[in-house]
Every structure is written in C-alpha cells, then in structure tokens.
Design a protein around this motif. Structure first.
Motif, PDB file in Angstrom:
ATOM      1  N   THR A  31      -8.602   7.854  67.144  1.00 49.73           N
ATOM      2  CA  THR A  31      -7.570   7.147  67.909  1.00 49.73           C
ATOM      3  C   THR A  31      -7.338   7.764  69.288  1.00 49.73           C
ATOM      4  OG1 THR A  31      -5.865   8.480  66.825  1.00 49.73           O
ATOM      5  CG2 THR A  31      -6.369   6.336  65.851  1.00 49.73           C
ATOM      6  N   TYR A  44     -10.189  -3.711  64.819  1.00 52.48           N
ATOM      7  CA  TYR A  44     -10.253  -4.539  63.609  1.00 52.48           C
ATOM      8  C   TYR A  44     -10.134  -6.004  64.033  1.00 52.48           C
ATOM      9  CZ  TYR A  44      -9.985  -0.597  60.388  1.00 52.48           C
ATOM     10  OH  TYR A  44     -10.269   0.536  59.677  1.00 52.48           O
ATOM     11  N   LEU A  55      -6.750   5.243  58.783  1.00 56.05           N
ATOM     12  CA  LEU A  55      -7.749   4.192  58.580  1.00 56.05           C
ATOM     13  C   LEU A  55      -9.096   4.631  59.121  1.00 56.05           C
ATOM     14  CD1 LEU A  55      -5.761   0.954  59.542  1.00 56.05           C
ATOM     15  CD2 LEU A  55      -5.806   2.192  57.378  1.00 56.05           C
ATOM     16  N   SER A 107     -10.983  -1.594  55.368  1.00 59.90           N
ATOM     17  CA  SER A 107      -9.932  -0.630  55.042  1.00 59.90           C
ATOM     18  C   SER A 107      -8.884  -1.359  54.214  1.00 59.90           C
ATOM     19  CB  SER A 107      -9.290  -0.061  56.311  1.00 59.90           C
ATOM     20  OG  SER A 107     -10.131   0.886  56.932  1.00 59.90           O
ATOM     21  N   LEU A 166      -9.070  -5.350  57.953  1.00 56.22           N
ATOM     22  CA  LEU A 166      -7.941  -4.629  57.371  1.00 56.22           C
ATOM     23  C   LEU A 166      -7.322  -5.517  56.305  1.00 56.22           C
ATOM     24  CD1 LEU A 166      -5.784  -2.375  57.258  1.00 56.22           C
ATOM     25  CD2 LEU A 166      -4.593  -3.557  59.132  1.00 56.22           C
ATOM     26  N   LEU A 213      -2.228   4.333  61.030  1.00 56.64           N
ATOM     27  CA  LEU A 213      -3.485   3.958  61.681  1.00 56.64           C
ATOM     28  C   LEU A 213      -4.469   5.121  61.690  1.00 56.64           C
ATOM     29  CD1 LEU A 213      -4.913   1.669  63.412  1.00 56.64           C
ATOM     30  CD2 LEU A 213      -4.170   3.000  65.396  1.00 56.64           C
ATOM     31  N   ARG A 218      -1.654  -2.613  65.810  1.00 57.30           N
ATOM     32  CA  ARG A 218      -2.397  -1.463  66.326  1.00 57.30           C
ATOM     33  C   ARG A 218      -3.870  -1.518  65.885  1.00 57.30           C
ATOM     34  NH1 ARG A 218       0.298   2.651  68.678  1.00 57.30           N
ATOM     35  NH2 ARG A 218       2.529   3.025  68.296  1.00 57.30           N
ATOM     36  N   ALA A 219      -4.104  -1.940  64.638  1.00 56.62           N
ATOM     37  CA  ALA A 219      -5.470  -1.995  64.133  1.00 56.62           C
ATOM     38  C   ALA A 219      -6.310  -2.989  64.930  1.00 56.62           C
ATOM     39  CB  ALA A 219      -5.472  -2.366  62.650  1.00 56.62           C
ATOM     40  N   ASP A 243     -12.411   4.288  61.393  1.00 57.92           N
ATOM     41  CA  ASP A 243     -12.662   3.840  62.763  1.00 57.92           C
ATOM     42  C   ASP A 243     -13.375   2.489  62.717  1.00 57.92           C
ATOM     43  OD1 ASP A 243     -13.388   3.420  65.368  1.00 57.92           O
ATOM     44  OD2 ASP A 243     -14.412   5.341  65.635  1.00 57.92           O
ATOM     45  N   PRO A 244     -12.772   1.433  63.260  1.00 57.77           N
ATOM     46  CA  PRO A 244     -13.409   0.110  63.173  1.00 57.77           C
ATOM     47  C   PRO A 244     -14.690   0.002  63.983  1.00 57.77           C
ATOM     48  CG  PRO A 244     -11.507   0.037  64.627  1.00 57.77           C
ATOM     49  CD  PRO A 244     -11.484   1.386  63.985  1.00 57.77           C
ATOM     50  N   VAL A 272       1.201  -1.795  61.989  1.00 59.88           N
ATOM     51  CA  VAL A 272      -0.132  -1.257  61.711  1.00 59.88           C
ATOM     52  C   VAL A 272      -1.193  -2.306  62.016  1.00 59.88           C
ATOM     53  CG1 VAL A 272      -1.675  -0.472  59.869  1.00 59.88           C
ATOM     54  CG2 VAL A 272       0.632   0.458  60.031  1.00 59.88           C
TER      55      VAL A 272
END
Length: 788
Positions: free
Chosen positions: A17, A99, A60, A248, A196, A57, A93-94, A62-63, A90
């Motif tokens: 992040t 994501y 989770l 995730s 997600l 986050l 932010r994802a 890393d996308p 979340v």
C-alpha cells in the motif's frame, strides 16, 4: 509516492500500500466527502473509519501481483456497530488500489440485501447507475444488482469495461449458483481482475456444517470412505472463490465463534480450501457512543435503569410449553388481553416517543419497539393482533372523549426516574398520547412481506413484531423499548437477536428492556465472554501471528454453547490455569441470607488478622499477606451455586500449587472504599465506604471490578497504565505484575441497591493475577491450531 502511516498495532514495515499517494484514493475520497456531509457522522468517527479501513486493506493481497492468489480473513465488529461502514470504506480503498470486482454477500433475507444495496449505491457508488459516470475512465461503476433485483446472469463480456463492478447478493443457494455459473463463463475476462468478496454476517449460512470429499478419491477403498460434500451455501462460496484467479475473501461478523472454529486444514477436492481466516483476524475498535452488552448488562450498566422483569405467568401466557399444538400463544383468559408486562412495555414505548418528540434533535426521527417472543410465524401474528386490539381500545376511548391522561401519567411516573425529563409533565403526557394515536404495528417475517420503510416513511413510531428477520443485520432505527423472551442454546444466536445494541445518541436514557431473569443472567455472563474473545484477537495481533499459527482462546459460557455443535466440530474445551486472568464474583448468593452473613463474618475475621492498612486509590491496601491466608479465605468463602468463572475452592488449589512452584508467594489485599459512598461499615476494624452495584438479574451484578484497582499494588500505581483516552488498561497491569505477586480485591457492597436486608455489607471478590509459568477458566480453542 508518500508512505502511508497506519494507525494500529501492526509494525510500519514496507508494504504494497506504500505505493498509494494522497492522490491515489478517488473512490475513498468521494466516500469520505459523503460522510463529512452527513451531520450524523462526527469527525472522530470519520477518522476511525479512515484508519481502520486502511488497516484492513493492508491485510489484503496486492491486487497488482500476478495470479493466482487466494486470501482469507476475518473482521470482527460489534452487533449493529458500523461493520457496514467499515467494509464500504474497505471496498472503496480496494478499488482505488486495483481490485476491479466487489462482491458483497449480504445475509440470507431480502430485506437486509436491499438495505445493503441501497446503502452501497448511495455511499460507495454515489449518484451513478449502471456503467458510466463523470469521474473519468477507470473510476466509474458497473452495477450488476439493483435494490429490486438480486444477481441475474448477464453477458460476461461486460467485464471488458474499465469500470469497477459491484454485486450485492443474498446468501441463497439459487442466487449463489447463478453467480457461480456466471463466473465460470467469465473465465476469459478474470485473469487480471482482482476480486474482493465480502461475506457479511459470515457466521450465518457460510459455515460448513457437513464434510469434505477426500482430496484423492482413488485412495478411498469404497464409496463410504469418501466424505460427504460441504453444506451447499459453503460449497458455492468456495466454488465462486475457486473460479477467481485473484481473490481476497473477507468475512465480517460480530459473533465469530463459528468462523474461528473452522478446521484450518479442511479442503474439498472439488471446491478447495474452506473459509478459515488463515491470513488475518482484525478486531475493530469499540465505537464511541456505542451501547452493547457491557453498557446494558456489564459494569457500565451500574446505575442505569434499563431492565424490567417479565413475570413467569406472562412468559407462560406468551410462550407456553412446546407440546401445545393448537394454541402456541395464549393471550390470557380475557380474549385479546395482553399480559401486564407487555402492556406496560407498549405504554413505556409511547412515553419514550413522547419524550423524544420534545427533544428537538430527535423529533421526526424513526422510533422503534422490538417484540421478539417466538420464531413461529403464527405466534407473531397472534401477538401483533393482540397488540393492535389493545391499541385500538385506547384509541376508541380517546375518540369517545374518555380521559387517558391518568393512564399515561402513571406510565410516565414509572419511566421518569432516570430520564432527562422536560420540566412540564403534562407536555410529556400529551406527547405520549399523540404517539399512541400514531402507532404502527408491523409483523416482520418471511410471509408478511412488511418492511420498516424508514426512508420512505420517516418519523413513524413502529412496534416491530418478528423473529428471525429481526435477528440478523437488519437495523432497527431509534430503538428504545424491547420486549424479549426468545431463548436459544447458543451465544452467537443470542447476541445477534439482541437488536437493542447500537448507537443511541441523544436517547440513551430512554432504553428499556423487558426480559426474564434467566435471559438477563445469560447476557451478564456474555459481557465477559465477548471481552475475552476480543482480548484474545488483539493479543494475536500484538504477537504478530496469523490465526493458523496461534489459537484464539474463547471463554466458555456456563449455560450456553458458543455456537451450534455442527459449526464447532474442531472445538476443544480446556480448563487450565487462571494465569493472567481477573476472576470476579459476577454472581452472588443474594437470595441466601445465610451465605451472605457467613461471608460478612469471614471478611471481618480475615481483615482483622492482616497487617496494617494504608489508604490509596479509593481504598485500603494491606501488604505482605501470606498465600496460605488467601487460600484459607477463598476456601471458606461462599460462592453462588451456579458460578463458573470464580470457583473459590479451585482457585485456592491453583494458588497453592503455584506458590509451591515459587509463584504467587507475595500477596496484597485491597479493600475498595469509595470516598463518596453514602453508606459505610466497619469490617475487620477498618471503616470503609460501601461500593454501589445493582442487579442485572436476580443474582447477577454484571462486571464487578473497577479497572484501576488492579494496579493499586504496582510500583507506579494504576495511573501509569492509563490509555490515551484516560481509561485504565487492566490487561497491561496484569502483564506488568511479577509472577510472584497476586492481588485479592475485596468489594464491600452496599446492600440497599441490591435489595438485601440481611447484612450491612455484601462481600464480593476479585483477583488480579500475573502471568504464571503454567498456562487453564474454561476455554474453547480450535484443535486444528497450535496454542502458540
């Protein structure tokens, strides 16, 4: 890019992040602006959502990392406490982080799914509908579900768009099967799209209650050796995850007992790994202004006028024996008459509504009463009809000019003792009658189809009669009065049925709960069970361990299972030591004068035999007490027959064992003596003020201990263990206590608020114990995880 500073217990190590700079959060920024524009959101609450969503986050995957990956995690909140706000943040932010698809599994009822869809459209998506928007390429949303329609299969080619996609699906087998088929057809478009999957109320329906097929069917000698397939909902969720190369999975619940007891090693040859949160468990902080088990049944309930007993006759009238088939609910001999306690509760609800209407900040806001007696639909219909008949009798009397003021004046007098009351009693009575005229009685179950419609019809005064639809996720806005007789065998089910939890800003003093003595006692012990679980989750984070590396300990309940047996096959009960614990007498033999008098005389002789006392920190401290004296005192102390957490004989045996091993050899005794106490007593030659506690059931006083008292014998005293907000960290005090040093706390309680007349002081006890070298309180642990 600027490095993100995370508020929480995790170390600030390099993290994926860190690539996210201040300009990298368009979706979260829009959501944050939405919250700031809402007057119901205070700045400190927005700050908490900001930091906690970023903390989740960071757990989770890393996308942007290459496929494949499968994450598994769990976020634990409080019942009706803002879990939806956290996972909305979340999700925002994802999507900002990369994501591209957000799937929310939102309970098992249409009402909760619709409520969640509307909220996510309003807060996460904004004003957009369908694919497109004004935020620019890559910042628009594609909605694959609507408020009126659950997931339906569509052309998977839609995923070629740069939009982020949102699915809010009910945890229903047919819906999940459609989603599973669609994802199978969408394989060509999923290879680089991180997904997600948020599982709301994740301990409901998602848990596997059956088995798993053997990983290699060839090793099975016959068909019987091959295990059964997983339960269908669990199987479909695992199948959905298995179709996504980059996934995730984050489970959300306030009652995670079943989730923590999933077999970490469980796998099925067709749908893969089970849903155990192997990567992380995050405990959300207790929100400011939240009313939960602690505030209603624990130590914080002291002095609050909340509980009202339901007599046994009324319980039998509303919830008779199971063998009765033709009339499960009997509303007394007089046809249509309500039991007295339910009639009182409805009058109290009218009074609460009247007081609310005289408070400018609450006038016109939703106002609700909960009636939860039976899960049977026919019972709910009968009770609702009886309530309507009673209300119609009052209305007809009102229309005929009969004076209802005396009736509502009496109800107001019974209500007003602990209420921040307006000066004009007559105005309250008039407002209460006006509420009665507007009462709406709704039955909420799978047959009636009725809904609360808070947004469509604001300002209503609703009496909500129901069962399971009121037991999960659905928020009762403005809840003041609850009439609750529903019993269960499981802690998680009981906590979820208690819809009186939540934010009660501006009307905390109006909360009233009618229930039985036994149910109140269950909740009192649940306060300890909940806090123990949350402490264990925090300890896992502080230790830097994953849930598959160190078992989370769950305190057992004396009367209830933590969760259903078919959800807890990995549960193992252990009674080990009281190392690092703070056992206390939350149950007292208040109805047994003989035991109370014996404990009073015992304390008198015990304290008279000890060294001189020194005043400190709201009491008297006596040092250099031998462990043998403490053990003899505990063995002679009479406990309540049903007590589990404070078995004085077992505690004495354990202390003696530890003393023989060179631990717990140095004891102090602290006698609580609040200076502001209105009543005093002489105990063992010491003049002490009597601490005030009140009953939360017939013999339970909730949580006894004042947290600061656990540090009175430490070198720097309790003030060295204050948190940033000013509260005391009793867990840190026990952690700082040397293994040799134990503390016995004697609480002489004022008998007057306890309704006791047989003694001038009720003797209650607590212990503050260090971490010792052994490490046994009844704990439930996942047998598939190491104790760490």
């Amino acid at each position: 890019m600027a490095t993100v500073r995370v508020v929480g217990t995790e170390p600030l190590l390099p993290h994926w992040t860190d690539r996210m700079g201040p300009e990298s959060w368009p979706h979260w920024g829009r959501l944050q602006a939405t919250l700031r524009a809402n007057p119901r959101w205070k700045p400190h609450q927005i700050e908490s959502v900001t930091s906690e969503s970023l903390r989740v986050l960071r757990h989770l995957r890393d996308p942007l990392r290459p496929a494949p990956f499968q994450g598994r995690g769990l976020v634990v909140g409080y019942v009706q406490s803002g879990k939806t706000a956290n996972y909305t943040a979340v999700a925002a932010r994802a999507v900002d982080a990369g994501y591209r698809i957000v799937i929310v599994l939102s309970g098992i009822h249409d009402s909760l799914r619709t409520q969640t869809q509307l909220r996510l459209e309003r807060e996460l998506v904004g004003s957009q509908a369908g694919i497109g928007g004004t935020d620019g390429p890559g910042r628009e949303w594609g909605l694959l579900t609507t408020a009126t329609e659950d997931f339906r299969e569509c052309d998977p080619g839609v995923l070629q768009s740069d939009a982020a996609f949102l699915v809010v699906a009910k945890k229903n087998v047919s819906v999940l099967a459609r989603l599973d088929r669609w994802l199978e057809a969408a394989q060509p478009f999923l290879s680089d799209r991180a997904v997600l999957l948020i599982d709301d109320e994740a301990d409901q329906a998602s848990i596997n209650t059956r088995g798993n097929r053997a990983s290699d069917p060839a090793v099975c000698e016959d068909e019987e050796d091959d295990g059964p397939p997983p339960s269908r909902t669990n199987e479909l969720i695992r199948s959905i995850l298995g179709r996504i190369p980059k996934a995730s999975y984050v489970a959300y619940t306030a009652t995670p007992f079943a989730n923590l007891l999933v077999n970490p090693a469980a796998a099925d040859r067709e749908v893969g790994d089970d849903l155990f949160p192997r990567d992380f468990v995050v405990q959300l902080p207790r929100p400011d202004g939240y009313t939960g088990t602690e505030e209603l049944f624990g130590a914080s309930a002291q002095g609050r006028d909340v509980l009202r007993p339901v007599p046994d006759d009324d319980v039998r009238a509303l919830r008779p024996a199971r063998r009765r088939k033709s009339a499960e609910v009997v509303l007394q001999a007089e046809q249509g008459a309500l039991p007295g306690s339910l009639r009182e509760a409805i009058l109290a609800f009218c009074v609460a509504g009247g007081v609310r209407s005289l408070r400018p900040s609450l006038d016109g806001q939703p106002h609700t009463m909960l009636v939860h007696v039976s899960q049977r639909i026919e019972d709910q219909e009968r009770i609702a009809d009886a309530i309507r008949e009673q209300v119609e009798l009052w209305r007809e009397a009102d229309r005929q000019g009969q004076r209802l003021e005396p009736l509502f004046q009496e109800a107001w007098e019974a209500f007003r003792a602990s209420v921040d009351a307006p000066a004009d009693d007559a105005a309250v009575v008039r407002a209460s009658i006006a509420v009665m005229r507007r009462l709406v009685i709704l039955v909420l179950n799978s047959v009636t189809g009725e809904d609360l419609e808070y947004e469509e019809k604001p300002g209503r005064h609703i009496v909500a009669v129901g069962g399971n639809r009121l037991s999960r996720g659905l928020t009762l806005e403005g809840l003041t009065v609850s009439y609750f007789l529903r019993t269960t065998a499981m802690c998680d089910t009981l906590l979820q049925m208690a819809r009186w939890y939540g934010y009660r800003s501006g009307y905390e003093d109006l909360i009233r709960i009618w229930t039985t003595d036994g149910i109140a006692r269950w909740f009192s012990e649940l306060a300890l069970v909940e806090q123990s679980m949350r402490d264990s989750i925090v300890a896992l984070g502080r230790a830097g361990r994953r849930p598959d590396q160190m078992a989370i300990r769950l305190r057992g309940h004396s009367s209830l299972l933590l969760t259903a047996r078919n959800k807890s096959s990995m549960a193992v009960a252990r009674q080990d030591s009281w190392s690092g614990e703070h056992p206390q007498t939350v149950l007292l033999p208040l109805s047994d004068p003989g035991r109370l008098q014996a404990n009073r005389a015992l304390a008198d002789g015990f304290l008279a035999s000890l060294p001189a006392a020194l005043p400190c920190h709201g009491g008297l401290l006596l040092r250099d007490v031998a462990p043998e004296a403490v053990c003899d005192f505990l063995r002679a102390y009479w406990v309540h027959e049903e007590v589990v957490a404070f078995r004085s004989d077992l505690l004495a045996d354990w202390i003696a064992e530890r003393a023989a091993a060179g631990e717990l050899t140095d004891w102090s005794v602290f006698v609580a003596s609040p200076g502001e106490a209105p009543r005093q007593a002489s105990i063992g030659g010491l003049r002490v003020g009597l601490a005030r506690r009140s009953r939360v059931s017939s013999e339970s006083i909730g949580i006894l201990t004042d947290p600061r008292h656990e540090g009175v014998d430490l070198p720097d005293g309790p003030d060295a263990y204050r948190r940033a907000g000013g509260s005391y960290d009793a867990d840190a005090m026990r952690g700082a206590r040397p293994p040799t040093q134990g503390l016995l706390i004697v609480y002489p309680l004022d008998p007057e608020p306890l309704g006791v007349t047989s003694t001038d002081a009720v003797i209650a006890l607590a212990l503050s114990l260090p971490n010792t070298s052994d490490s046994a309180t009844k704990w439930i642990v996942n047998s598939g995880v190491s104790d760490g």
